[in-house]
Design a protein around this motif. Structure first.
Motif: not given
Length: 375
Positions: A243-269
């Motif tokens: 999982a990568f920060d939304t602002l990390y180079p190579g990711m889709r550009e977003f106005p801000h960094s935010f905690v996406t769903l995958r962080w919760f999904e992976g941790a729960a599993a």
């Protein structure tokens, strides 16, 4: 309380929407909510399936006149109970679905929305200002949305159905998994290193379900839920999730960094989450335990060596597995988020939801007794 959920499930189908519908189904089952799912008018559906400038004009014309959606034949019960409407959506423009309910503002005592990708104030329909509350998963957007819409806006982080889908099991034949957006150099490096005949490791890249052909099939006939079940089964069999920060180079550009769903999904599993931690300050509030996320080197080749060393550390991975599962269940199960919605709106907690929250607490307590050293 008479609770209704307004859903886009009759007009949209993709892996992006699967978590939205999963949340809706959980609200429906724990809060005795009725799901309303209007479809497009036939002419609009034909225009959307055909595409082109003329048909985009047709769709826009319907939106400005009689509306894009088939009207919802809603007959609310004549009771003294508060009538509540919740809307879940990917983006602000999806709130146009409210136009399918004639006089929705007059019919309901409380109307609130939860928008996953809450950016883009101009795309919110003007009647969003009639909502009683808007919930968003990015605290950085609260001020601008409140000032632009003049309604209460609250931070509601993403969550996951950890009670049903979470696991701390040790049987994990997949070494590394990635899904959604990740920088391509890392994907190529992991595939090249781990998926050769001589490799002892397995790297799995989940591919998104192809969008259904228009007209979209009814929700009950699609693969949404089955794909979601398979997705979590894969996560529960995985050691490391990228999982990568939304602002990390190579990711889709977003106005801000935010905690996406995958962080919760992976941790729960029970996966160890490796990659680049979100740089938003709220990440430190949401993932506030040891090894909740693990930083890998910026050089993809160096990241390969780092991951191979981590995979060999069985004791550390076992601890991470149990700790991630426990903390996600204790803090980030969707049921806690649903409770937060009701508390914010000053609405009573439905009895089935209260029962399931007690089940979550019981599971947390059970795991605490078993794994006292990792919590």
């Amino acid at each position: 309380m008479d609770l209704y959920l307004l859903s886009c499930r009759s007009t949209a189908s993709s892996v992006s929407w699967d978590p939205v519908y999963e949340l809706e189904n959980l609200i429906a089952s724990t809060c005795n909510a009725m799901i309303l799912a209007p479809g497009y008018r036939p002419a609009v559906q034909r225009a959307r399936s055909t595409g082109g400038r003329v048909n985009r004009w047709v769709e826009k014309a319907f939106g400005k006149t009689i509306g894009r959606y088939e009207p919802v034949p809603l007959m609310l019960p004549a009771t003294t109970q508060p009538k509540v409407l919740l809307v879940t959506a990917i983006c602000g423009a999806d709130l146009n679905l409210l136009s399918a309910i004639k006089g929705w503002r007059q019919q309901f005592d409380c109307v609130a929305a939860y928008v996953f990708d809450a950016w883009g104030l101009p795309i919110y329909p003007s009647f969003t200002r009639q909502l009683d509350h808007l919930f968003v998963p990015m605290p950085e957007l609260i001020t601008s949305l409140h000032q632009g819409l003049h309604i209460p806006v609250s931070f509601l982080p993403f969550g996951v159905d950890a009670l049903r889908q979470g696991s701390g099991a040790s049987d994990r034949p997949i070494d590394v998994i990635s899904y959604g957006r990740i920088p391509q150099p890392f994907h190529k490096a992991f595939a090249a290193a781990f998926n050769q005949p001589q490799s002892a490791q397995l790297y799995y890249r989940a591919t998104p379900r192809r969008r259904d052909y228009a007209p979209i099939l009814p929700y009950e006939q699609r693969e949404d839920d089955r794909d979601r079940q398979l997705f979590f089964q894969l996560l529960r069999r995985t050691k490391l999730a990228l999982a990568f920060d939304t602002l990390y180079p190579g990711m889709r550009e977003f106005p801000h960094s935010f905690v996406t769903l995958r962080w919760f999904e992976g941790a729960a599993a029970g996966c160890a989450i490796i990659g680049k931690r979100p740089t938003t300050p709220v990440a430190d509030q949401l993932f506030n335990w040891e090894d909740a996320t693990i930083e890998i080197p910026d050089d993809p080749l160096a990241a390969i060596a780092f991951v191979q060393e981590l995979l060999a550390d069985f004791s550390r991975l076992a601890t991470i597995r149990q700790r991630n599962y426990w903390h996600t269940l204790a803090q980030h199960d969707w049921r806690w988020r649903i409770q937060q919605i009701f508390q914010t709106l000053n609405l009573p907690i439905p009895h089935p939801l209260a029962d399931e929250l007690r089940a979550v607490e019981a599971k947390v307590a059970q795991l605490s007794r078993i794994h006292t050293l990792v919590t």
